[in-house]
Design an enzyme around this catalytic site. Structure first.
Site, PDB file in Angstrom:
ATOM      1  N   SER A 249       0.854  -1.183   0.000  1.00  0.00           N
ATOM      2  CA  SER A 249       0.000   0.000   0.000  1.00  0.00           C
ATOM      3  C   SER A 249       0.895   1.240   0.000  1.00  0.00           C
ATOM      4  CB  SER A 249      -0.901  -0.014   1.232  1.00  0.00           C
ATOM      5  OG  SER A 249      -0.103   0.129   2.379  1.00  0.00           O
ATOM      6  N   LYS A 250       0.266   2.389  -0.039  1.00  0.00           N
ATOM      7  CA  LYS A 250       1.010   3.655  -0.088  1.00  0.00           C
ATOM      8  C   LYS A 250       2.054   3.748   1.011  1.00  0.00           C
ATOM      9  CE  LYS A 250      -2.153   7.125  -1.938  1.00  0.00           C
ATOM     10  NZ  LYS A 250      -2.131   6.646  -3.257  1.00  0.00           N
ATOM     11  N   ARG A 251       1.693   3.168   2.155  1.00  0.00           N
ATOM     12  CA  ARG A 251       2.587   3.264   3.300  1.00  0.00           C
ATOM     13  C   ARG A 251       3.928   2.563   3.032  1.00  0.00           C
ATOM     14  NH1 ARG A 251       2.358  -0.877   7.254  1.00  0.00           N
ATOM     15  NH2 ARG A 251       0.699  -2.080   6.293  1.00  0.00           N
ATOM     16  N   GLY A 253       5.532   2.766   0.139  1.00  0.00           N
ATOM     17  CA  GLY A 253       6.193   3.454  -0.974  1.00  0.00           C
ATOM     18  C   GLY A 253       5.106   4.078  -1.802  1.00  0.00           C
ATOM     19  N   GLU A 259       2.307   7.437  -9.398  1.00  0.00           N
ATOM     20  CA  GLU A 259       2.878   7.925  -8.131  1.00  0.00           C
ATOM     21  C   GLU A 259       4.403   7.801  -8.136  1.00  0.00           C
ATOM     22  OE1 GLU A 259       0.364   6.924  -4.309  1.00  0.00           O
ATOM     23  OE2 GLU A 259       0.145   5.381  -5.822  1.00  0.00           O
TER      24      GLU A 259
END
Ligand code: GLU
Length: 485
Positions: A249-251, A253, A259
């Site tokens: 997930s975003k957390r 990277g 993105e």
């Protein structure tokens, strides 16, 4: 002829998992001189996101992945959007009903919901009761205009085997498969049905996709068999997990190709990194071009255990690409990051000079732009730890002024002459050269780390260096130096 496909649903942005699936298909086709098809699976109209298809195509192309046929490149197996193939799907559903291999189900969503709840209370997995399967063929409901879905008649015994090229033989018991739906009440086919016909009609020989689809494959095999169609080969690529074993997930990277671009990761580095998520080159080479990878790529070197996504390694790979690529390409990639900082590059040293220095230390394009900003604007803030360590109110201003004077007198502004000024001054004062280097760096760049001091002064130029040293000397005297933690 080997034919493979990547079949994204246009329901969002291009994620790294999807990009990896596309990449492995692309390389497999290339390695075997086959063909690679892009097929857009847009059947689930409710989940469609406008612009998603264009975004995915752009994302794939930015990574260097190309295809032989697709919505934007016509071929003899089109159309390449599933919604445009619907006329082919409906007759096939009817054929299954006529042959007694599928049936119309009139159970309402409320009835099915109640059934699910009953089973849940008994701690049983959800499963369709088969109510409509058991209706006699002269049941008047079949003549009614009530809405219905179409379900497959799944054999209640036996097993369905997926012979997977990566995972080997995977056995599913038919009794756990349930009479699944193949056509929705709006007459649209479900993914599991459409994909079988589309893969067959597009002459796909190998279905290479993510492991999350493995549980769909027995259902698809039952449909192939019911329609009397030859099976393609299946290969399910390992999951991509974060180091803590959870979904990326975003957390961890970032998740989408866009993105990564915005963070300043080069597409060359991203695609090279994705290549290693589940595959390794025969000689353990890590940095390679797509052409090299295509030469080596085959499914026997795809692992069946989950691939672990490691952002640090990606960033390391990015730094390697930044260091070795041509300076003109690097400038092209870095330009948006420089513009975002509103740096005026019309004055000051050339970008190729400053980037040549900056790229040695930067990990991302964002870092690079940040790291060379001082060449184009005087530092507004100064590292606070550096200030307390290297700037003292009594000694430093004088020392900076003396250095400024000596540097101003230099006739040849190059690395060796700069070194001699610092050596001479250190000797005269009886101190180490580093005691002059640190305050100079801080005064000129605002930071305590960066490219080698003499290299950077050489590029910054005499006038600017001298001016900055004098400015900082005055600011220290007047106690108006702005620090930043
Ligand atoms: N549309 C499916 C997805 O986006 C593709 C499944 C397949 O490759 O068969 O996951």
């Amino acid at each position: 002829m080997i034919r493979v496909r990547y079949a994204p649903s246009p329901t969002g942005t291009l994620h790294i998992g999807g990009a990896r699936t596309a990449l492995f298909n692309y390389l497999f086709a290339k390695h075997h001189q086959g063909q690679f098809v892009l097929r857009v699976e847009d059947t689930d109209r409710a989940r469609l996101v406008p612009g998603s298809e264009e975004g995915m195509i752009k994302g794939l192309r930015s990574l260097g992945i190309t295809w032989d046929e697709g919505p934007d490149i016509d071929g003899e197996f089109g159309p390449y959007r599933v919604s445009e193939r619907i006329l082919r799907h409906q007759p096939a559903v009817k054929q299954l009903i006529d042959q007694g291999l599928a049936y119309r189900c009139y159970c309402t969503p409320e009835e099915l919901d109640q059934e699910r709840k009953r089973l849940a209370e008994l701690k049983l997995p959800p499963r369709y009761s088969g109510k409509c399967r058991l209706r006699p063929s002269d049941d008047p409901i079949f003549q009614s205009d009530k809405p219905f879905v179409v379900r497959m008649k799944v054999p209640s015994e036996g097993e369905t085997v997926v012979d997977d090229l990566i995972r080997g033989r995977v056995v599913f018991e038919n009794r756990v498969l349930d009479d699944f739906v193949v056509q929705k009440s709006d007459r649209n086919p479900v993914y599991n049905f459409a994909v079988v016909l589309d893969d067959h009609d597009m002459a796909i020989t190998h279905v290479i996709r993510g492991e999350e689809h493995l549980s769909n494959t027995p259902k698809q095999i039952l449909i192939y068999k019911a329609l009397n169609l030859p099976l393609p080969q299946f290969a399910h690529l390992p999951m991509i997990l974060a180091p803590d074993g959870t979904k990326v997930s975003k957390r961890h990277g970032a998740t989408s190709v866009e993105e990564y671009r915005d963070k300043g990761i080069l597409p060359e580095a991203l695609i090279n990194y994705l290549l290693l998520l589940g595959w390794s080159a025969p000689n353990e080479t890590e940095i390679m071009t797509l052409d090299q990878a295509a030469g080596w790529f085959d499914l026997d070197r795809v692992q069946h255990t989950s691939a672990i996504y490691d952002y640090k390694k990606l960033v390391w790979m990015n730094s390697q690409y930044m260091r070795t690529m041509s300076i003109t390409s690097l400038i092209d990639y870095a330009r948006p990051f420089i513009e975002a900082r509103h740096l005026d590059i019309s004055e000051g040293p050339s970008l190729s000079q400053t980037m040549e220095l900056g790229r040695e230390r930067a990990h991302t394009l964002e870092d690079l732009a940040e790291g060379l900003a001082f060449f184009y604007e005087r530092p507004k803030t100064f590292d606070s730890q550096g200030v307390s360590k290297h700037f003292t109110e009594d000694g430093t201003p004088t020392r900076l002024r003396i250095l400024a004077e000596r540097l101003d007198q230099l006739r040849v502004w190059d690395h060796d002459h700069l070194v001699s000024v610092y050596d001479g001054e250190a000797q005269r004062e009886g101190i180490k050269r580093a005691q002059l280097i640190h305050p100079t760096r801080l005064a000129v760049t605002g930071k305590t780390v960066g490219p080698g001091l003499f290299e950077l002064l050489e590029v910054l130029g005499k006038k600017e260096t001298v001016a900055r040293l004098l400015d900082v000397a005055t600011a220290i005297d007047e106690q108006r130096l702005v620090t930043k933690p």
